[in-house]
Design a protein around this motif. Structure first.
Motif, PDB file in Angstrom:
ATOM      1  N   ILE A 154       0.834  -1.203   0.000  1.00 37.79           N
ATOM      2  CA  ILE A 154       0.000   0.000   0.000  1.00 37.79           C
ATOM      3  C   ILE A 154       0.870   1.254   0.000  1.00 37.79           C
ATOM      4  CG2 ILE A 154      -1.593   1.371   1.415  1.00 37.79           C
ATOM      5  CD1 ILE A 154      -2.862  -1.304   2.280  1.00 37.79           C
ATOM      6  N   ASN A 155       1.901   1.265   0.836  1.00 39.54           N
ATOM      7  CA  ASN A 155       2.790   2.427   0.906  1.00 39.54           C
ATOM      8  C   ASN A 155       3.554   2.623  -0.398  1.00 39.54           C
ATOM      9  OD1 ASN A 155       2.096   3.162   3.530  1.00 39.54           O
ATOM     10  ND2 ASN A 155       3.646   1.844   4.453  1.00 39.54           N
ATOM     11  N   ASN A 156       3.996   1.522  -1.005  1.00 39.69           N
ATOM     12  CA  ASN A 156       4.729   1.630  -2.271  1.00 39.69           C
ATOM     13  C   ASN A 156       3.846   2.216  -3.370  1.00 39.69           C
ATOM     14  OD1 ASN A 156       7.190   0.663  -1.370  1.00 39.69           O
ATOM     15  ND2 ASN A 156       6.750  -1.462  -1.892  1.00 39.69           N
ATOM     16  N   PHE A 157       2.612   1.739  -3.468  1.00 43.36           N
ATOM     17  CA  PHE A 157       1.727   2.252  -4.506  1.00 43.36           C
ATOM     18  C   PHE A 157       1.321   3.705  -4.233  1.00 43.36           C
ATOM     19  CE2 PHE A 157       1.046  -2.077  -6.112  1.00 43.36           C
ATOM     20  CZ  PHE A 157       0.992  -1.822  -7.469  1.00 43.36           C
ATOM     21  N   SER A 158       1.270   4.082  -2.972  1.00 41.90           N
ATOM     22  CA  SER A 158       0.903   5.467  -2.642  1.00 41.90           C
ATOM     23  C   SER A 158       1.981   6.453  -3.068  1.00 41.90           C
ATOM     24  CB  SER A 158       0.638   5.599  -1.139  1.00 41.90           C
ATOM     25  OG  SER A 158       1.837   5.484  -0.396  1.00 41.90           O
ATOM     26  N   LYS A 159       3.196   5.938  -3.344  1.00 40.52           N
ATOM     27  CA  LYS A 159       4.314   6.800  -3.725  1.00 40.52           C
ATOM     28  C   LYS A 159       4.624   6.733  -5.219  1.00 40.52           C
ATOM     29  CE  LYS A 159       6.431   5.923   0.785  1.00 40.52           C
ATOM     30  NZ  LYS A 159       7.539   5.207   1.476  1.00 40.52           N
ATOM     31  N   THR A 160       3.881   5.928  -5.955  1.00 45.72           N
ATOM     32  CA  THR A 160       4.156   5.789  -7.385  1.00 45.72           C
ATOM     33  C   THR A 160       3.461   6.898  -8.175  1.00 45.72           C
ATOM     34  OG1 THR A 160       2.264   4.303  -7.673  1.00 45.72           O
ATOM     35  CG2 THR A 160       4.398   3.288  -7.244  1.00 45.72           C
ATOM     36  N   ASP A 161       3.619   6.835  -9.477  1.00 49.12           N
ATOM     37  CA  ASP A 161       2.920   7.750 -10.381  1.00 49.12           C
ATOM     38  C   ASP A 161       1.418   7.725 -10.082  1.00 49.12           C
ATOM     39  OD1 ASP A 161       2.846   9.244 -13.150  1.00 49.12           O
ATOM     40  OD2 ASP A 161       1.336   7.646 -13.266  1.00 49.12           O
ATOM     41  N   ARG A 162       0.796   8.889 -10.088  1.00 49.94           N
ATOM     42  CA  ARG A 162      -0.615   8.995  -9.692  1.00 49.94           C
ATOM     43  C   ARG A 162      -1.529   8.114 -10.544  1.00 49.94           C
ATOM     44  NH1 ARG A 162      -3.843  12.049  -6.546  1.00 49.94           N
ATOM     45  NH2 ARG A 162      -2.006  13.088  -5.726  1.00 49.94           N
ATOM     46  N   THR A 163      -1.239   7.989 -11.817  1.00 48.38           N
ATOM     47  CA  THR A 163      -2.072   7.151 -12.681  1.00 48.38           C
ATOM     48  C   THR A 163      -2.008   5.687 -12.246  1.00 48.38           C
ATOM     49  OG1 THR A 163      -1.701   8.647 -14.555  1.00 48.38           O
ATOM     50  CG2 THR A 163      -2.495   6.426 -15.060  1.00 48.38           C
ATOM     51  N   ILE A 164      -0.787   5.232 -11.954  1.00 44.21           N
ATOM     52  CA  ILE A 164      -0.599   3.845 -11.502  1.00 44.21           C
ATOM     53  C   ILE A 164      -1.253   3.647 -10.140  1.00 44.21           C
ATOM     54  CG2 ILE A 164       1.111   2.121 -10.815  1.00 44.21           C
ATOM     55  CD1 ILE A 164       3.027   3.392 -12.857  1.00 44.21           C
ATOM     56  N   MET A 165      -1.057   4.605  -9.252  1.00 43.75           N
ATOM     57  CA  MET A 165      -1.632   4.513  -7.915  1.00 43.75           C
ATOM     58  C   MET A 165      -3.159   4.442  -7.985  1.00 43.75           C
ATOM     59  SD  MET A 165      -1.583   7.308  -4.798  1.00 43.75           S
ATOM     60  CE  MET A 165      -2.746   8.352  -5.683  1.00 43.75           C
ATOM     61  N   ASN A 166      -3.768   5.322  -8.754  1.00 41.27           N
ATOM     62  CA  ASN A 166      -5.229   5.323  -8.874  1.00 41.27           C
ATOM     63  C   ASN A 166      -5.753   4.010  -9.459  1.00 41.27           C
ATOM     64  OD1 ASN A 166      -5.876   7.838  -7.766  1.00 41.27           O
ATOM     65  ND2 ASN A 166      -5.470   8.911  -9.688  1.00 41.27           N
ATOM     66  N   ALA A 167      -5.055   3.498 -10.457  1.00 36.96           N
ATOM     67  CA  ALA A 167      -5.484   2.241 -11.083  1.00 36.96           C
ATOM     68  C   ALA A 167      -5.439   1.089 -10.082  1.00 36.96           C
ATOM     69  CB  ALA A 167      -4.603   1.930 -12.291  1.00 36.96           C
ATOM     70  N   PHE A 168      -4.387   1.060  -9.272  1.00 36.43           N
ATOM     71  CA  PHE A 168      -4.262  -0.006  -8.269  1.00 36.43           C
ATOM     72  C   PHE A 168      -5.390   0.072  -7.244  1.00 36.43           C
ATOM     73  CE2 PHE A 168      -2.805  -1.167  -3.980  1.00 36.43           C
ATOM     74  CZ  PHE A 168      -2.586  -2.532  -4.166  1.00 36.43           C
ATOM     75  N   PHE A 169      -5.612   1.252  -6.697  1.00 34.79           N
ATOM     76  CA  PHE A 169      -6.612   1.367  -5.637  1.00 34.79           C
ATOM     77  C   PHE A 169      -8.046   1.256  -6.175  1.00 34.79           C
ATOM     78  CE2 PHE A 169      -3.011   3.400  -3.350  1.00 34.79           C
ATOM     79  CZ  PHE A 169      -2.960   2.501  -2.300  1.00 34.79           C
ATOM     80  N   GLN A 170      -8.258   1.685  -7.406  1.00 34.31           N
ATOM     81  CA  GLN A 170      -9.570   1.460  -8.009  1.00 34.31           C
ATOM     82  C   GLN A 170      -9.889  -0.030  -8.107  1.00 34.31           C
ATOM     83  OE1 GLN A 170      -9.546   3.862 -11.727  1.00 34.31           O
ATOM     84  NE2 GLN A 170     -11.505   4.657 -11.010  1.00 34.31           N
ATOM     85  N   SER A 171      -8.864  -0.818  -8.391  1.00 34.09           N
ATOM     86  CA  SER A 171      -9.060  -2.252  -8.573  1.00 34.09           C
ATOM     87  C   SER A 171      -9.104  -3.024  -7.256  1.00 34.09           C
ATOM     88  CB  SER A 171      -7.941  -2.831  -9.454  1.00 34.09           C
ATOM     89  OG  SER A 171      -7.959  -2.250 -10.739  1.00 34.09           O
ATOM     90  N   TYR A 172      -8.301  -2.587  -6.264  1.00 36.09           N
ATOM     91  CA  TYR A 172      -8.097  -3.457  -5.107  1.00 36.09           C
ATOM     92  C   TYR A 172      -8.394  -2.829  -3.739  1.00 36.09           C
ATOM     93  CZ  TYR A 172      -5.595  -6.110  -8.692  1.00 36.09           C
ATOM     94  OH  TYR A 172      -5.273  -6.808  -9.824  1.00 36.09           O
ATOM     95  N   TYR A 173      -8.630  -1.540  -3.675  1.00 38.79           N
ATOM     96  CA  TYR A 173      -8.813  -0.894  -2.373  1.00 38.79           C
ATOM     97  C   TYR A 173      -9.924  -1.559  -1.556  1.00 38.79           C
ATOM     98  CZ  TYR A 173      -9.575   2.788   1.131  1.00 38.79           C
ATOM     99  OH  TYR A 173      -9.719   3.474   2.315  1.00 38.79           O
ATOM    100  N   LEU A 174     -11.099  -1.699  -2.138  1.00 30.06           N
ATOM    101  CA  LEU A 174     -12.256  -2.199  -1.387  1.00 30.06           C
ATOM    102  C   LEU A 174     -12.076  -3.658  -0.968  1.00 30.06           C
ATOM    103  CD1 LEU A 174     -15.227  -0.572  -3.351  1.00 30.06           C
ATOM    104  CD2 LEU A 174     -14.120   0.221  -1.252  1.00 30.06           C
ATOM    105  N   SER A 175     -11.476  -4.466  -1.823  1.00 24.35           N
ATOM    106  CA  SER A 175     -11.278  -5.877  -1.470  1.00 24.35           C
ATOM    107  C   SER A 175     -10.246  -6.019  -0.352  1.00 24.35           C
ATOM    108  CB  SER A 175     -10.859  -6.684  -2.695  1.00 24.35           C
ATOM    109  OG  SER A 175      -9.622  -6.236  -3.214  1.00 24.35           O
ATOM    110  N   ILE A 176      -9.170  -5.218  -0.410  1.00 24.54           N
ATOM    111  CA  ILE A 176      -8.175  -5.250   0.666  1.00 24.54           C
ATOM    112  C   ILE A 176      -8.810  -4.790   1.972  1.00 24.54           C
ATOM    113  CG2 ILE A 176      -6.036  -4.222   1.530  1.00 24.54           C
ATOM    114  CD1 ILE A 176      -5.058  -4.050  -1.358  1.00 24.54           C
ATOM    115  N   LEU A 177      -9.576  -3.717   1.911  1.00 22.43           N
ATOM    116  CA  LEU A 177     -10.237  -3.193   3.102  1.00 22.43           C
ATOM    117  C   LEU A 177     -11.139  -4.248   3.737  1.00 22.43           C
ATOM    118  CD1 LEU A 177     -10.634  -0.392   4.646  1.00 22.43           C
ATOM    119  CD2 LEU A 177     -12.799  -0.270   3.400  1.00 22.43           C
ATOM    120  N   GLN A 178     -11.913  -4.930   2.930  1.00 25.45           N
ATOM    121  CA  GLN A 178     -12.820  -5.953   3.444  1.00 25.45           C
ATOM    122  C   GLN A 178     -12.042  -7.108   4.077  1.00 25.45           C
ATOM    123  OE1 GLN A 178     -15.961  -7.072   0.788  1.00 25.45           O
ATOM    124  NE2 GLN A 178     -16.325  -9.046   1.783  1.00 25.45           N
TER     125      GLN A 178
END
Length: 331
Positions: A154-178
């Motif tokens: 999570i920390n690594n993706f939060s520091k990457t390019d914004r486009t890459i970061m947004n794509a990752f969290f759009q795909s996986y944020y809710l499932s990781i949270l659950q």
């Protein structure tokens, strides 16, 4: 023969750890080494695969880092899925392979993160699923390592390019949270409370601070055209908690979720809020909840030990010379 193979793998691991000219080792030694070791591991039957291979891969990745980004895909191709098939049938068999498997995943995440961005979507999904499976593990060391990998990811993706970061969290944020909420509210995983809390805090901060600019929801599926990630997450987590614990009153759920946003910038307050909520659940009622206070107990024990040592140092002869701290007076 297997004993000799294990000792050779350990010897190579030691050599890699102490090697000075990494460029030369990478060019001349690693290609034939990886070809021989990985091919043997992949083609062998489960019982003949050596866990030392996984430890060696973790050591190589940690030592060389991004220098060997081009070798991460072949390494994963050779050891990842075949090892996963050995350990995902239960939580007990092949304990050394389990440890080596997650050490390798952790090494890639920490030392060679850019290589993860080059993985195909199916392989990356399998990688992430393995991390989740890791922190759901019943063995505490594996579970803690899975949580640590998840936090680092999570920390690594939060520091990457914004486009890459947004794509990752759009795909996986809710499932990781659950999945994190799943282990948080599971009495078998109390010992992971510290890391679970830190992960949740980081995830709520990212939304509360607007760090994730892409919507975490499908804009066409929500009635409010002005829905923000903050508003959506409040409603989503309320629904998640209410469905998981239908015996809770809606006001309890609402206060808990609002408190997560209110306290997310203060880790200690956030942890206390989580802990207070867990203790109110009937699943935790009458149970031994001492693991929820493990961090405080460890800190208290450390302070007591330091206090006792300081007192002993003030008494001549109580502490042996070689156990005394170096005060800079000795050469």
């Amino acid at each position: 023969m297997r004993t000799i193979k294990k000792e050779i793998l350990k010897l190579v691991d030691t050599f890699i750890a102490k090697a000075d000219d990494l460029g030369s080792v990478n060019q001349s030694m690693l290609p034939p080494l990886l070809e021989a070791v990985l091919l043997d591991y992949q083609r062998n039957v489960e019982q003949a695969r050596e866990a030392e291979v996984l430890n060696l891969m973790a050591g190589i990745i940690t030592r060389f880092g991004e220098i060997i980004s081009d070798k991460i895909a072949p390494i994963l191709d050779a050891v990842f899925e075949c090892t996963l098939n050995m350990i995902n049938k239960d939580f007990e068999n092949y304990p050394e392979h389990r440890a080596g498997f997650f050490k390798t995943i952790s090494a890639i995440n920490v030392s060679c993160f850019p290589a993860l961005l080059k993985l195909s979507s199916p392989v990356f999904k399998l990688f992430l699923d393995s991390v989740v499976w890791g922190f759901k593990h019943t063995m505490r060391d594996i579970s803690d390592l899975g949580l640590t990998i998840c936090l680092d990811l999570i920390n690594n993706f939060s520091k990457t390019d914004r486009t890459i970061m947004n794509a990752f969290f759009q795909s996986y944020y809710l499932s990781i949270l659950q999945d994190i909420f799943f282990v948080l509210t599971n009495t078998f995983h109390k010992s992971g409370f510290k890391l679970q809390s830190v992960i949740l805090q980081q995830m709520f901060i990212m939304v509360e601070a607007g760090q994730i600019s892409a919507p975490l929801f499908n804009p066409q599926s929500v009635p409010n055209p002005n829905m923000s990630n903050q508003d959506f997450l409040r409603e989503h987590v309320m629904m998640l908690i209410q469905n998981a614990f239908p015996h809770l009153q809606p006001i309890q759920v609402r206060n808990f979720v609002l408190g997560l946003f209110e306290h997310c910038k203060d880790l200690m307050a956030f942890k206390m809020h989580l802990r207070d909520f867990l203790i109110t659940l009937k699943e935790f009622s009458g149970d031994d909840n001492s693991d929820l206070y493990l961090e405080e107990k460890e800190a208290e024990a450390k302070m007591k030990l330091e206090s006792e040592r300081a007192a002993a140092l003030r008494i001549p002869g109580m502490v042996k010379v070689y156990d005394r701290p170096d005060d800079g007076m000795m050469d």
